[in-house]
Enzyme design. Structure first.
Site, PDB file in Angstrom:
ATOM      1  N   ASP A 175     -10.720  68.376 -17.634  1.00  0.00           N
ATOM      2  CA  ASP A 175     -11.780  67.564 -17.033  1.00  0.00           C
ATOM      3  C   ASP A 175     -12.840  67.227 -18.082  1.00  0.00           C
ATOM      4  O   ASP A 175     -13.448  68.117 -18.669  1.00  0.00           O
ATOM      5  CB  ASP A 175     -12.414  68.342 -15.871  1.00  0.00           C
ATOM      6  CG  ASP A 175     -13.306  67.485 -14.992  1.00  0.00           C
ATOM      7  OD1 ASP A 175     -13.735  66.404 -15.446  1.00  0.00           O
ATOM      8  OD2 ASP A 175     -13.559  67.893 -13.846  1.00  0.00           O
ATOM      9  N   HIS A 212     -10.495  65.531 -13.938  1.00  0.00           N
ATOM     10  CA  HIS A 212     -11.480  65.482 -12.854  1.00  0.00           C
ATOM     11  C   HIS A 212     -10.862  65.124 -11.508  1.00  0.00           C
ATOM     12  O   HIS A 212     -11.296  65.617 -10.475  1.00  0.00           O
ATOM     13  CB  HIS A 212     -12.559  64.453 -13.211  1.00  0.00           C
ATOM     14  CG  HIS A 212     -13.824  64.606 -12.441  1.00  0.00           C
ATOM     15  ND1 HIS A 212     -14.601  65.738 -12.494  1.00  0.00           N
ATOM     16  CD2 HIS A 212     -14.464  63.760 -11.591  1.00  0.00           C
ATOM     17  CE1 HIS A 212     -15.662  65.585 -11.714  1.00  0.00           C
ATOM     18  NE2 HIS A 212     -15.603  64.409 -11.150  1.00  0.00           N
ATOM     19  N   SER A 260     -17.490  67.302  -7.388  1.00  0.00           N
ATOM     20  CA  SER A 260     -18.289  66.845  -8.528  1.00  0.00           C
ATOM     21  C   SER A 260     -19.778  67.020  -8.212  1.00  0.00           C
ATOM     22  O   SER A 260     -20.235  68.128  -7.998  1.00  0.00           O
ATOM     23  CB  SER A 260     -17.925  65.398  -8.860  1.00  0.00           C
ATOM     24  OG  SER A 260     -18.380  65.044 -10.133  1.00  0.00           O
TER      25      SER A 260
END
Length: 703
Positions: free
Chosen positions: A626, A661, A541
């Site tokens: 995501d 995610h 991320s």
């Protein structure tokens, strides 16, 4: 023929179409050749992602035996049939358990005694049966313990559907509420529930009041937040006396409260939002306790009367200290538990609210992590907390706040004879060019030599004020036992060294995060821990942004990179306010509509700064669903790297076509994804292709 050349010649990477999009802002004309990948409705997009997946599978085919071996050994360390430590709430003991062969948890309780019959409240395995992805969001038992509110996400997009289960009959109530977020609070009437709805960009923006047994179409809208920068959450105080409506951007907070015994009433404001001022509240008897950063960068603790909570009545309980970060507090009937961070490490102390006496809970290891456990009881002298380190498995302690005695309730069992004395952890310090000391947590198997020959995996995050936890991972033993050293760079942008540490790694100082990480890598090489041709790095991320930035700056320093769901197209993403996090991100990275911030972000954005040069081996992951880092960021980054990089190093994109995610759901599929990543790391660092793999590739080549 060289083994690597065999593989390289056997398959060709897919080539993304170049359909340019012209973006203009502040007089800057940007040509984005891969903007088209954002169009998920275009069949060519799915075809391209599947072609990349097929190429990745082909290029990793020779590691299948290793992947299986890694998966098997990681699974073998896990006690598949296991039980969490029960926690007490009123007359019930709540816990969860796992069963061998089942991917998800089973939530249970017992009444009055741990010897009583088990009642299964919710079996995630049954709920997940018909879904490739499953994640539980809300899990909230009503105050009278008769109703369970729970929500599920079956795509990975963080869009949850809310259900209500009668725990007497185990029948669902007829109302099913879609498009909710994972925050919920019960009123003390056991009939009223408060939940948050998400907008088209997946931002929780509305609070609704629901009456059990009625259609959600009749629910009352309690609050609507129009500002995209302020997601809305709902929770309860630990005393269960008040329900809190929290509006919280990256650096600004506003809290409203409601008497939980009068859930049909109106929420009242604690203090209106002021840009840059954060605060959080909890309740104890006649007072609200407030943690705030107003004129206190490391935060301070205040209190104010419940019947007149205005700021003019705030009184200092714990003053601001320059060298100590106040991370949080927890209030019990007779005690105040204070969580802090000093010298980079977390600490906890307990204060008796009657006598004022305090006691510190001490920990012996050089680097570790601790956090509060399940403490639903307000009227208790027992504090439950969780402790772990790089060599100590997750451990649950009960601490008697009157006697200062702690009891280990459970240390997570690592099967296969794990012996922590065979491993060593240390707390190191690297120095940057500006003289800043950057902490590094490091762990390795006893007996390694600092001769520059060790493979080393360095990771980091450095954003949002999140401190990277130095916690134990049984799966990591598969690296440590193969001689890989594991290290965490506690770079600026986190909060390890206080709030100033965070401030110095954001906005127009964001590049400090990248140069800090590079300084840590250089230090580890200079001290003989590893060498650049043995150094792997990983981050996910915002940590994926870190990976992209540092290889643009110092590609020569690293052998390989694993970038999980990387946030790499910074400028384009934050300009797009239709995305769920964009407006909120302005308080972390800056508003690119301001030319000063636009130019600065563009100067480090990984996607915008790819150049024609050699890059390390790269494994990039993405999730099609995501909602935080859209799949197209890693996909575009991969495509542009393929176009411009000048080396013959491996570049792989692996997109999970049914997850978000966090990657795959369920413990078994998550392990398989990790085994894949570990196989990539080990293969690129040290392992050779097997003869069988070479023969298979040559056969395909001849065909």
């Amino acid at each position: 023929m060289n083994e690597k050349n065999i593989l390289r010649n056997a398959v060709k990477p897919p080539v993304a179409d170049r359909q340019p999009q012209i973006l203009e802002l502040h007089g800057d004309r940007r040509v984005d050749n891969y903007f088209w990948i954002r169009d998920i409705d275009n069949p060519k997009v799915i075809d391209y992602l599947e072609a990349e997946n097929a190429y990745t599978a082909e290029m990793m085919l020779h590691t299948e035996v290793l992947q299986t071996k890694l998966y098997d050994e990681m699974l073998a360390r896990i006690k598949e049939t296991d039980l969490s430590v029960p926690y007490r709430k009123d007359d019930y003991y709540y816990y969860s358990r796992t069963e061998e062969g089942k991917a998800y948890r089973i939530y249970c309780r017992k009444k009055s005694s741990l010897d009583a019959a088990e009642e299964i409240l919710l079996d995630e395995n049954e709920l997940a049966t018909e879904h490739d992805f499953f994640e539980l969001g809300v899990f909230a038992v009503s105050p009278n313990h008769q109703i369970l509110a729970y929500s599920v996400d079956t795509s990975g997009s963080e869009e949850y559907t809310l259900f209500f289960l009668d725990l007497n009959t185990h029948q669902l109530y007829p109302e099913i509420i879609p498009d909710t977020y994972f925050s919920f609070a019960w009123g003390n009437d056991n009939q009223t529930g408060f939940y948050t709805k998400i907008d088209a960009a997946n931002r929780p923006y509305q609070l609704f009041r629901h009456i059990l047994g009625t259609s959600f179409t009749e629910d009352v809208l309690v609050y609507h937040e129009p500002d995209d920068a302020y997601p809305l959450y709902v929770t309860e105080t630990r005393s269960q006396e008040y329900i809190l409506l929290i509006l919280n951007s990256s650096i600004t907070t506003e809290v409203h409260y409601l008497d939980a015994n009068s859930p049909s009433g109106d929420f009242k404001l604690i203090h209106p939002r002021i840009q840059g001022i954060e605060y959080s509240i909890d309740h104890h008897n006649d007072y609200f306790y407030i943690i705030t950063n107003e004129e206190a960068i490391n935060f301070k603790l205040m209190r104010t009367p419940v019947n007149s909570p205005g700021k003019e009545n705030w009184q200092t309980v714990i003053p601001y200290r320059e060298d100590v970060l106040l991370s949080g507090v927890s209030l019990f009937s007779n005690h105040l538990v204070i969580y802090e961070r000093k010298g980079g490490l977390p600490t906890v102390r307990v204060q008796n609210l009657t006598t004022g006496n305090e006691n510190n809970i001490n920990f012996p290891e050089p680097t570790y992590e601790l956090y509060e456990g399940n403490n639903p009881e307000f009227n208790t002298n027992i504090l439950r907390f969780n402790y772990t380190s790089l060599i100590t498995p997750q451990s649950v302690f009960d601490y008697n706040m009157e006697t200062n005695q702690r009891e280990l309730k459970k240390e997570t069992e690592v099967l296969g004879g794990y012996d922590k004395t065979q491993y060593q952890s240390e707390w190191l310090m690297a120095t940057t060019q500006d003289g800043t000391k950057i902490p590094i947590s490091i762990v390795y198997k006893q007996g390694i030599k600092k001769d520059g020959k060790n493979p080393l995996l360095l990771t980091g995050y450095g954003a949002y004020g999140m401190s990277y936890p130095a916690s134990f991972s049984s799966t990591q033993l598969s690296l440590l036992d193969r001689g890989v050293v594991f290290a965490i760079a506690h770079i600026r942008g986190g909060e390890e060294m206080g709030r100033k540490w965070y401030e110095e790694g954001k906005f127009l100082q964001k590049k400090n995060s990248f140069t800090d990480f590079i300084a840590c890598a250089e230090y580890l090489i200079a001290e003989g821990w590893t060498a650049s041709d043995r150094l792997a790095i990983s981050g996910g991320s915002a940590g994926g942004l870190l990976m992209g930035a540092v290889i643009n700056l110092r590609a020569d320093l690293f052998k390989l990179v694993v970038a999980q769901v990387p946030f790499v197209d910074v400028v384009t993403t934050i300009l797009d306010t239709s995305l769920p996090l964009s407006a909120m991100e302005w308080e972390e990275w800056g508003n690119p509509n301001d030319k000063v911030y636009y130019d600065y972000m563009k100067s480090y954005s990984p996607y915008d700064n790819i150049t024609a040069k050699d890059y390390p081996d790269l494994l990039i992951t993405a999730g099609l669903n995501d909602s935080r880092v859209k799949y197209w960021e890693p996909a575009k980054w991969t495509a542009k790297l393929r176009e411009l990089k000048t080396d013959n190093n491996i570049l792989l994109l692996k997109t999970n076509m049914g997850a978000g995610h966090g990657g795959a759901s369920g413990r078994y599929e998550s392990l398989r994804e990790l085994a894949f990543e570990y196989a990539f790391i080990l293969d690129r660092l040290s392992l050779e292709l097997s003869t069988d793999a070479i023969n298979r590739v040559c056969t395909r080549e001849r065909a």
